[in-house]
Design a protein around this motif. Structure first.
Motif, PDB file in Angstrom:
ATOM      1  N   PHE A   1     107.324  60.279  19.417  1.00 37.16           N
ATOM      2  CA  PHE A   1     106.054  61.031  19.519  1.00 37.16           C
ATOM      3  C   PHE A   1     105.606  61.201  20.959  1.00 37.16           C
ATOM      4  N   PRO A   2     105.769  60.395  21.803  1.00 37.59           N
ATOM      5  CA  PRO A   2     105.247  60.868  23.226  1.00 37.59           C
ATOM      6  C   PRO A   2     105.730  61.904  23.832  1.00 37.59           C
ATOM      7  N   THR A   3     107.063  62.228  23.469  1.00 40.96           N
ATOM      8  CA  THR A   3     107.748  63.560  23.917  1.00 40.96           C
ATOM      9  C   THR A   3     106.875  64.597  23.334  1.00 40.96           C
ATOM     10  N   GLN A   4     106.520  64.571  22.102  1.00 35.60           N
ATOM     11  CA  GLN A   4     106.076  65.820  21.342  1.00 35.60           C
ATOM     12  C   GLN A   4     104.414  65.753  21.852  1.00 35.60           C
ATOM     13  N   LEU A   5     103.784  64.731  22.228  1.00 34.10           N
ATOM     14  CA  LEU A   5     102.375  64.651  22.946  1.00 34.10           C
ATOM     15  C   LEU A   5     102.597  65.059  24.302  1.00 34.10           C
ATOM     16  N   THR A   6     103.662  65.106  25.014  1.00 35.66           N
ATOM     17  CA  THR A   6     103.539  65.340  26.332  1.00 35.66           C
ATOM     18  C   THR A   6     103.673  66.895  26.396  1.00 35.66           C
ATOM     19  N   ARG A   7     104.559  67.505  25.282  1.00 31.67           N
ATOM     20  CA  ARG A   7     104.703  68.764  25.286  1.00 31.67           C
ATOM     21  C   ARG A   7     103.259  69.649  25.078  1.00 31.67           C
ATOM     22  N   PHE A   8     102.399  68.884  24.105  1.00 34.60           N
ATOM     23  CA  PHE A   8     101.030  69.354  23.975  1.00 34.60           C
ATOM     24  C   PHE A   8     100.224  69.416  25.299  1.00 34.60           C
ATOM     25  N   LEU A   9     100.274  68.113  25.810  1.00 38.14           N
ATOM     26  CA  LEU A   9      99.203  68.006  26.917  1.00 38.14           C
ATOM     27  C   LEU A   9      99.625  68.922  27.974  1.00 38.14           C
ATOM     28  N   SER A  10     100.955  69.154  28.236  1.00 43.25           N
ATOM     29  CA  SER A  10     101.453  70.166  29.333  1.00 43.25           C
ATOM     30  C   SER A  10     100.914  71.646  29.193  1.00 43.25           C
ATOM     31  N   SER A  11     100.648  71.626  27.850  1.00 40.67           N
ATOM     32  CA  SER A  11     100.105  73.263  27.515  1.00 40.67           C
ATOM     33  C   SER A  11      98.582  73.294  27.836  1.00 40.67           C
ATOM     34  N   LEU A  12      98.091  72.187  27.868  1.00 44.72           N
ATOM     35  CA  LEU A  12      96.468  72.212  28.232  1.00 44.72           C
ATOM     36  C   LEU A  12      95.847  72.913  29.286  1.00 44.72           C
ATOM     37  N   ASP A  13      94.773  73.805  29.220  1.00 46.47           N
ATOM     38  CA  ASP A  13      94.158  74.102  30.536  1.00 46.47           C
ATOM     39  C   ASP A  13      92.873  73.698  30.706  1.00 46.47           C
ATOM     40  N   MET A  14      92.669  72.412  29.927  1.00 43.65           N
ATOM     41  CA  MET A  14      91.575  71.743  30.026  1.00 43.65           C
ATOM     42  C   MET A  14      91.722  70.207  30.279  1.00 43.65           C
TER      43      MET A  14
ATOM     44  N   SER B   1      99.191  50.351  14.786  1.00 39.31           N
ATOM     45  CA  SER B   1     100.559  50.569  15.023  1.00 39.31           C
ATOM     46  C   SER B   1     100.995  51.612  13.644  1.00 39.31           C
ATOM     47  N   ALA B   2     102.011  52.229  13.792  1.00 41.65           N
ATOM     48  CA  ALA B   2     102.492  53.009  13.001  1.00 41.65           C
ATOM     49  C   ALA B   2     104.027  53.564  12.787  1.00 41.65           C
ATOM     50  N   LEU B   3     104.475  53.493  11.794  1.00 43.84           N
ATOM     51  CA  LEU B   3     106.060  53.772  11.402  1.00 43.84           C
ATOM     52  C   LEU B   3     106.110  55.103  10.591  1.00 43.84           C
ATOM     53  N   LEU B   4     106.406  55.932  11.064  1.00 40.03           N
ATOM     54  CA  LEU B   4     106.303  57.281  10.348  1.00 40.03           C
ATOM     55  C   LEU B   4     107.569  57.253   9.095  1.00 40.03           C
ATOM     56  N   THR B   5     106.960  57.649   8.070  1.00 45.89           N
ATOM     57  CA  THR B   5     108.027  57.433   6.834  1.00 45.89           C
ATOM     58  C   THR B   5     109.321  58.270   7.100  1.00 45.89           C
ATOM     59  N   ASN B   6     109.240  59.254   7.906  1.00 48.98           N
ATOM     60  CA  ASN B   6     110.734  59.717   8.136  1.00 48.98           C
ATOM     61  C   ASN B   6     111.479  58.799   8.891  1.00 48.98           C
ATOM     62  N   GLY B   7     111.130  57.504   9.136  1.00 49.99           N
ATOM     63  CA  GLY B   7     111.685  56.413   9.776  1.00 49.99           C
ATOM     64  C   GLY B   7     112.241  56.527  11.115  1.00 49.99           C
ATOM     65  N   ARG B   8     112.090  57.351  11.919  1.00 54.88           N
ATOM     66  CA  ARG B   8     112.503  57.739  13.189  1.00 54.88           C
ATOM     67  C   ARG B   8     111.455  57.385  14.495  1.00 54.88           C
ATOM     68  N   TRP B   9     110.134  57.826  14.076  1.00 54.04           N
ATOM     69  CA  TRP B   9     109.203  57.612  15.029  1.00 54.04           C
ATOM     70  C   TRP B   9     108.590  56.241  14.892  1.00 54.04           C
ATOM     71  N   GLN B  10     108.254  55.485  15.813  1.00 52.71           N
ATOM     72  CA  GLN B  10     107.436  54.409  15.475  1.00 52.71           C
ATOM     73  C   GLN B  10     106.631  54.157  17.088  1.00 52.71           C
ATOM     74  N   PHE B  11     105.265  53.793  17.009  1.00 53.70           N
ATOM     75  CA  PHE B  11     104.478  53.790  18.066  1.00 53.70           C
ATOM     76  C   PHE B  11     103.417  53.138  17.748  1.00 53.70           C
ATOM     77  N   ASP B  12     102.774  52.852  18.873  1.00 54.16           N
ATOM     78  CA  ASP B  12     101.249  51.910  18.518  1.00 54.16           C
ATOM     79  C   ASP B  12     100.216  52.514  19.635  1.00 54.16           C
ATOM     80  N   ALA B  13      99.012  51.973  19.301  1.00 52.88           N
ATOM     81  CA  ALA B  13      97.948  52.565  20.051  1.00 52.88           C
ATOM     82  C   ALA B  13      97.824  52.055  21.513  1.00 52.88           C
ATOM     83  N   ALA B  14      98.096  50.813  21.665  1.00 56.05           N
ATOM     84  CA  ALA B  14      97.970  50.136  23.026  1.00 56.05           C
ATOM     85  C   ALA B  14      99.054  50.951  23.942  1.00 56.05           C
TER      86      ALA B  14
END
Lengths: 326, 326
Positions: free
Chosen positions: B48-61, B79-92
């Motif tokens: 998920f951090p990779t995906q989030l970084t893509r979005f943040l890089s596109s921001l002009d704000m 914390s969360a585990l996506l049902t697809n089972g591949r991504w796991q991450f937490d808020a901290a």
């Protein structure tokens, strides 16, 4: 001190098909207690004002200025028609004829559900262990004349009671025997079969008749339950076992639909009588027979409400909440 | 003015099994609008951090100081585990790695349900007319990878969204054909059959396979829906008709269980694609086929959510509510 007493006290009533219960709910320092709890049979009584007059005549205290009447039937808060079909009355007439400054009519199952969060071990019998999720919704199920279902959101002083029609969902047969039962009832009654068609007093009689192979020949509920409680093999025993399995499955389904992780309270007139015939292990297995959701259900407690005054206390709580929000 | 922008704005995301959606939710004078709505496919993306970084890089704000991430899977908020089972991450970790002052994880179906009360005609297609009871609960049903179900109590700014597991109730067969389907799936899968077993993408494929007489041979959802949309008689057409009838019955049962007199919103990825094949008259009849409760159901509207940003808006609303209550 008549005026002060009137302000503090509330007349509550719980009008069922068979009996009417009355009490005076007295609130002191945030706690409500019931006084002068009285029960009258409805048979032979012409109308509700007659019944109410009997109670008021018995009182040795000032008449409360406010009333909350719970009725077994649909109500919009100001008028009600009891499901037994004989009594019809409205709040305006009660205020006029009995001098109430305020009168509210509520559904009796809403009243029961409103009182559930305050129940303790003295009022209930736990038939399944479990640990409720704090603050999660409670599910209230009542097999009786019909099959009442309510959901209590955020149980406690700020709770919301959602009256539902969950008793009327399509009966979900799981085993071939349950499907045969559903088919037999469908052919006999000529209608689609709901949970209420089997999970009610009439439903118990219908299950018994179908199992005995005589769908049209209904035996009294008393006969069936006495047979079941008598021990040994009998049609009554088989009927009660099937009834309890269907009830456990239905309760599990209702918990899933409502997200009721606070657990289940079963009210109504039937379960308290069947408690001696209840195999709690079997009930827990049927309740939690939900595949990937088995653990979700296994975690939750199930209680039977054995107390007969819960709806009266609930009426007092519902009245307070309704007026606080107004 | 970077600091002020950060206070006012909220990063929202909706992470499904297939796509991730991002946006910046901007609140001004009590109204929240989405800006920079962006979608990325998840396939081939490591975390998920990779995906989030893509979005943040596109921001002009400026980067918002707060984030609410809706995920297709169980979460306790931190914390969360996506049902697809591949991504796991937490808020901290998100706070640490991306500098958020506040980050909340919520379930994606809860996010969808949180956004439903604000939907209008531009975001939905009404498939059944009706007049909702003002202030009554809404029922949100989402057939997709699974079968999500939520209840929105008191829809509006003070609403409570109850996440439920209503998709896992026992499938209630009504006709003999539905019972045969349920039996065939029970034999094939070796488990009890829930509503989700038929009302999901896999469910559509299972119905198709059983109807064709080859329970083990699942065809792609695309093949089935294209056949159904092609007109004329076909297995795809029969499958979709059976799916829609089961969905309508299930929606009616869920309304009864939840007392959802505010009506039904159907989300998820399947229904929008089936809309051209939907016979709204038949759907309304199946939905209201509830015996004495027919009028109760007939009165209620059913909408399909065609908008893809509802969960993003809902995430913003849910974040606000959660923090207001804290």
């Amino acid at each position: 001190m008549r005026g002060r007493s009137k302000d503090r006290d509330l007349l509550v009533a719980d009008i069922g098909g068979t009996n009417s219960r009355f009490a005076i709910a007295v609130s002191e320092t945030g706690r409500t207690t019931l006084q002068r709890v009285t029960r009258f049979a409805n048979a032979g009584v012409e109308d509700f004002p007659t019944q109410l007059t009997r109670f008021l005549s018995s009182l040795d205290m000032p008449l409360p200025a406010r009333a909350c009447i719970a009725v077994a039937g649909p109500t919009d808060g100001s008028s009600a028609l009891l499901t037994n079909g004989r009594w019809q009355f409205d709040a305006a007439a009660l205020k006029r004829d009995f001098g109430f400054a305020d009168a509210l009519l509520i559904n009796d199952f809403t009243a029961l559900a409103s009182g559930v969060h305050a129940l303790d071990d003295a009022h209930t019998q736990r038939i399944k262990r479990g640990r409720p999720v704090t603050g999660a919704p409670l599910c209230v199920i009542g097999p009786g004349t019909g099959l009442g279902v309510a959901c209590v959101v955020s149980p406690g002083p700020t709770q919301t009671v959602i009256p539902t029609e969950g008793g009327h969902v399509d009966l979900a047969a799981v085993t071939s025997q349950e499907w045969s039962l559903k088919q037999a009832l469908h052919e006999q009654l000529g209608t689609r079969i709901s949970a209420e068609h089997v999970l009610s007093g009439e439903g118990l009689r219908r299950i018994d008749a179908v199992l005995r192979g005589e769908p049209g020949s209904l035996r009294p509920v008393e006969t069936i339950t006495q047979e079941a409680l008598g021990g040994g093999e009998s049609w009554g025993r088989r009927t009660v076992d099937q009834f309890l399995t269907l009830l456990a499955r239905f309760a599990g389904n209702t918990v899933l639909s409502q997200g009721a992780r606070g657990g289940v309270y079963i009210g109504g007139g039937i379960l308290p009588r069947l408690l001696p015939a209840l195999d709690t292990g079997q009930f827990a297995r049927d309740f939690s027979d939900k595949g990937v959701m088995a653990a979700y259900c296994e975690a939750l407690p199930v209680h039977v409400i054995t107390d007969t005054e819960t709806a009266l206390r609930g009426a007092a709580m519902a009245f307070q909440q309704t007026r606080d929000r107004a």
